[in-house]
Design a protein around this motif. Structure first.
Motif, PDB file in Angstrom:
ATOM      1  N   GLY A  63     -25.874  -3.191 -25.292  1.00 34.18           N
ATOM      2  CA  GLY A  63     -25.121  -2.246 -24.326  1.00 34.18           C
ATOM      3  C   GLY A  63     -24.965  -0.925 -25.198  1.00 34.18           C
ATOM      4  N   GLY A  64     -23.623  -0.639 -25.459  1.00 34.85           N
ATOM      5  CA  GLY A  64     -23.447   0.587 -26.174  1.00 34.85           C
ATOM      6  C   GLY A  64     -21.831   0.852 -26.091  1.00 34.85           C
ATOM      7  N   ARG A  65     -21.609   2.229 -26.479  1.00 31.13           N
ATOM      8  CA  ARG A  65     -20.232   2.603 -26.440  1.00 31.13           C
ATOM      9  C   ARG A  65     -20.007   4.047 -25.973  1.00 31.13           C
ATOM     10  N   ILE A  66     -18.851   4.570 -25.766  1.00 30.45           N
ATOM     11  CA  ILE A  66     -18.408   5.836 -25.293  1.00 30.45           C
ATOM     12  C   ILE A  66     -17.302   5.963 -26.114  1.00 30.45           C
ATOM     13  N   GLU A  67     -17.198   6.726 -27.309  1.00 29.75           N
ATOM     14  CA  GLU A  67     -16.259   6.914 -27.914  1.00 29.75           C
ATOM     15  C   GLU A  67     -15.439   8.258 -27.997  1.00 29.75           C
ATOM     16  N   VAL A  68     -14.282   8.561 -27.841  1.00 32.29           N
ATOM     17  CA  VAL A  68     -13.649   9.864 -27.940  1.00 32.29           C
ATOM     18  C   VAL A  68     -12.395   9.791 -28.906  1.00 32.29           C
ATOM     19  N   ALA A  69     -12.234  10.978 -29.869  1.00 27.91           N
ATOM     20  CA  ALA A  69     -11.188  11.032 -30.712  1.00 27.91           C
ATOM     21  C   ALA A  69     -10.736  12.592 -30.671  1.00 27.91           C
ATOM     22  N   ARG A 129      -8.069   3.315 -30.393  1.00 30.29           N
ATOM     23  CA  ARG A 129      -8.574   3.581 -31.666  1.00 30.29           C
ATOM     24  C   ARG A 129      -7.232   4.573 -32.352  1.00 30.29           C
ATOM     25  N   GLU A 130      -7.363   4.692 -33.674  1.00 29.41           N
ATOM     26  CA  GLU A 130      -6.421   5.456 -34.022  1.00 29.41           C
ATOM     27  C   GLU A 130      -6.244   6.990 -33.516  1.00 29.41           C
ATOM     28  N   ALA A 131      -7.207   7.740 -33.523  1.00 27.37           N
ATOM     29  CA  ALA A 131      -7.506   9.015 -32.939  1.00 27.37           C
ATOM     30  C   ALA A 131      -7.764   9.004 -31.515  1.00 27.37           C
TER      31      ALA A 131
END
Length: 169
Positions: A63-69, A129-131
């Motif tokens: 699949g995959g990931r959507i990452e936002v920081a 996540r941390e950020a």
């Protein structure tokens, strides 16, 4: 007279070249306008400024990931807005609701029709996540996987993240 005409012609050509360079190509202007629209609509839909956060879209074998920081570790307001948005997105996508990306991009992103149709075959897991946070997208269905990858590739291109269009190992 010939030198004067050549000088005038040269000046005109230089002015035309400078004008074309300054204004950019029509394609570049359209891309800037489209990116500006995506960013402006995205800020409104996501609830935080794209200038204060970094997005990444990753393709995975399942699949995959959507990452936002948040860009600034001290910016707790943006971090919390990111977390709220991503947890909301995970729930919406799981229910086959892709209104947010359609509002942001002013069109239906590629892959969405199949992701809606195959929603029972895809899981969306929010992770803090941390950020900021991420949404992990997983499926064992080949058609759903193709749709997820198509959707994520579109996001990479439309948001101009520079992320790889290839599946990570």
């Amino acid at each position: 007279m010939k030198i004067k005409n050549k000088t005038i012609s040269l000046v005109i050509i230089l002015m035309m070249a400078l004008t074309a360079t300054a204004s950019g190509s029509p394609k570049r202007q359209q891309q800037h306008s489209e990116t500006h629209g995506v960013n402006k609509r995205g800020d409104r839909v996501m609830g935080f400024s794209h200038m204060k956060a970094t997005h990444h879209f990753r393709l995975a074998p399942d699949g995959g990931r959507i990452e936002v920081a948040a860009n600034d570790p001290q910016d707790t307001a943006t971090r919390e807005q990111i977390r709220m948005h991503l947890s909301h997105i995970a729930g919406m996508f799981a229910n086959g609701d892709f209104d947010a990306p359609m509002l942001i991009h002013a069109r239906t992103p590629p892959g969405v029709p199949a992701m809606k149709r195959l929603k029972a075959e895809i899981s969306y897991e929010y992770e803090e996540r941390e950020a900021g946070g991420l949404v992990r997208i997983k499926t064992n269905n080949a058609r759903a996987l193709a749709a997820v990858h198509e959707f994520l590739r579109f996001q990479i291109k439309d948001h101009r993240t520079g992320d790889s269009l290839k599946v990570e190992k």
